[in-house]
Write a protein that holds these residues in place. Structure first.
Motif, PDB file in Angstrom:
ATOM      1  N   ASP A   1       0.841  -1.197   0.000  1.00  0.00           N
ATOM      2  CA  ASP A   1       0.000   0.000   0.000  1.00  0.00           C
ATOM      3  C   ASP A   1       0.877   1.249   0.000  1.00  0.00           C
ATOM      4  O   ASP A   1       1.955   1.274   0.596  1.00  0.00           O
ATOM      5  N   ILE A   2       0.398   2.286  -0.667  1.00  0.00           N
ATOM      6  CA  ILE A   2       1.131   3.532  -0.804  1.00  0.00           C
ATOM      7  C   ILE A   2       0.504   4.575   0.100  1.00  0.00           C
ATOM      8  O   ILE A   2      -0.717   4.753   0.114  1.00  0.00           O
ATOM      9  N   GLY A   3       1.340   5.258   0.864  1.00  0.00           N
ATOM     10  CA  GLY A   3       0.858   6.316   1.742  1.00  0.00           C
ATOM     11  C   GLY A   3       1.747   7.539   1.649  1.00  0.00           C
ATOM     12  O   GLY A   3       2.795   7.518   1.002  1.00  0.00           O
ATOM     13  N   SER A   4       1.326   8.605   2.307  1.00  0.00           N
ATOM     14  CA  SER A   4       2.078   9.865   2.320  1.00  0.00           C
ATOM     15  C   SER A   4       2.602  10.144   3.720  1.00  0.00           C
ATOM     16  O   SER A   4       1.846  10.070   4.696  1.00  0.00           O
ATOM     17  N   VAL A   5       3.872  10.493   3.811  1.00  0.00           N
ATOM     18  CA  VAL A   5       4.484  10.834   5.096  1.00  0.00           C
ATOM     19  C   VAL A   5       3.899  12.165   5.568  1.00  0.00           C
ATOM     20  O   VAL A   5       3.926  13.154   4.834  1.00  0.00           O
ATOM     21  N   VAL A   6       3.349  12.168   6.779  1.00  0.00           N
ATOM     22  CA  VAL A   6       2.746  13.389   7.308  1.00  0.00           C
ATOM     23  C   VAL A   6       3.457  13.933   8.540  1.00  0.00           C
ATOM     24  O   VAL A   6       3.214  15.066   8.950  1.00  0.00           O
ATOM     25  N   GLU A   7       4.344  13.136   9.138  1.00  0.00           N
ATOM     26  CA  GLU A   7       5.092  13.623  10.295  1.00  0.00           C
ATOM     27  C   GLU A   7       6.278  12.717  10.581  1.00  0.00           C
ATOM     28  O   GLU A   7       6.220  11.521  10.327  1.00  0.00           O
ATOM     29  N   HIS A   8       7.344  13.311  11.089  1.00  0.00           N
ATOM     30  CA  HIS A   8       8.506  12.547  11.555  1.00  0.00           C
ATOM     31  C   HIS A   8       8.466  12.468  13.067  1.00  0.00           C
ATOM     32  O   HIS A   8       7.951  13.386  13.728  1.00  0.00           O
ATOM     33  N   HIS A   9       9.017  11.379  13.628  1.00  0.00           N
ATOM     34  CA  HIS A   9       9.047  11.190  15.081  1.00  0.00           C
ATOM     35  C   HIS A   9      10.456  10.826  15.523  1.00  0.00           C
ATOM     36  O   HIS A   9      11.066   9.915  14.976  1.00  0.00           O
ATOM     37  N   PHE A  10      10.941  11.553  16.496  1.00  0.00           N
ATOM     38  CA  PHE A  10      12.263  11.315  17.071  1.00  0.00           C
ATOM     39  C   PHE A  10      12.100  11.266  18.579  1.00  0.00           C
ATOM     40  O   PHE A  10      11.486  12.156  19.166  1.00  0.00           O
ATOM     41  N   ALA A  11      12.629  10.221  19.199  1.00  0.00           N
ATOM     42  CA  ALA A  11      12.603  10.099  20.658  1.00  0.00           C
ATOM     43  C   ALA A  11      13.952   9.553  21.098  1.00  0.00           C
ATOM     44  O   ALA A  11      14.508   8.679  20.437  1.00  0.00           O
TER      45      ALA A  11
END
Length: 87
Positions: A28-38
């Motif tokens: 499935d193809i999706g769009s990146v909407v946010e990055h997460h760094f912890a």
């Protein structure tokens, strides 16, 4: 190559693993909407998946290793959602 650079916001990515609980599947193809760094955790991103009419199917947050960038060898495909098969 640094995946954070490859997965820029609002670009397409391809899911590498089935996530049946979210009703999205490998390919499935999706769009990146946010990055997460912890601290002390693997970097990740939130990806929004749509149906062919532009409706949101799911937004999933997973480590970057769950996704890859599209290549010129990739082709879109259609599969019916499970609820469509029941009718």
């Amino acid at each position: 190559m640094d995946q954070l650079t490859v997965f820029s916001l609002y670009t397409n990515v391809i899911l590498l693993q089935d996530l049946p609980e979210e009703e999205v599947y490998a390919g499935d193809i999706g769009s990146v909407v946010e990055h997460h760094f912890a601290p002390n955790q693997e970097p990740g991103c939130s990806v929004e998946f749509f149906d062919m009419l532009g409706n949101t199917v799911a937004v999933v947050t997973k480590p970057l290793r769950f996704f890859r960038s599209p290549t010129k060898r990739d082709r879109p495909a259609v599969r019916l959602a499970a609820e469509s098969l029941k009718s």
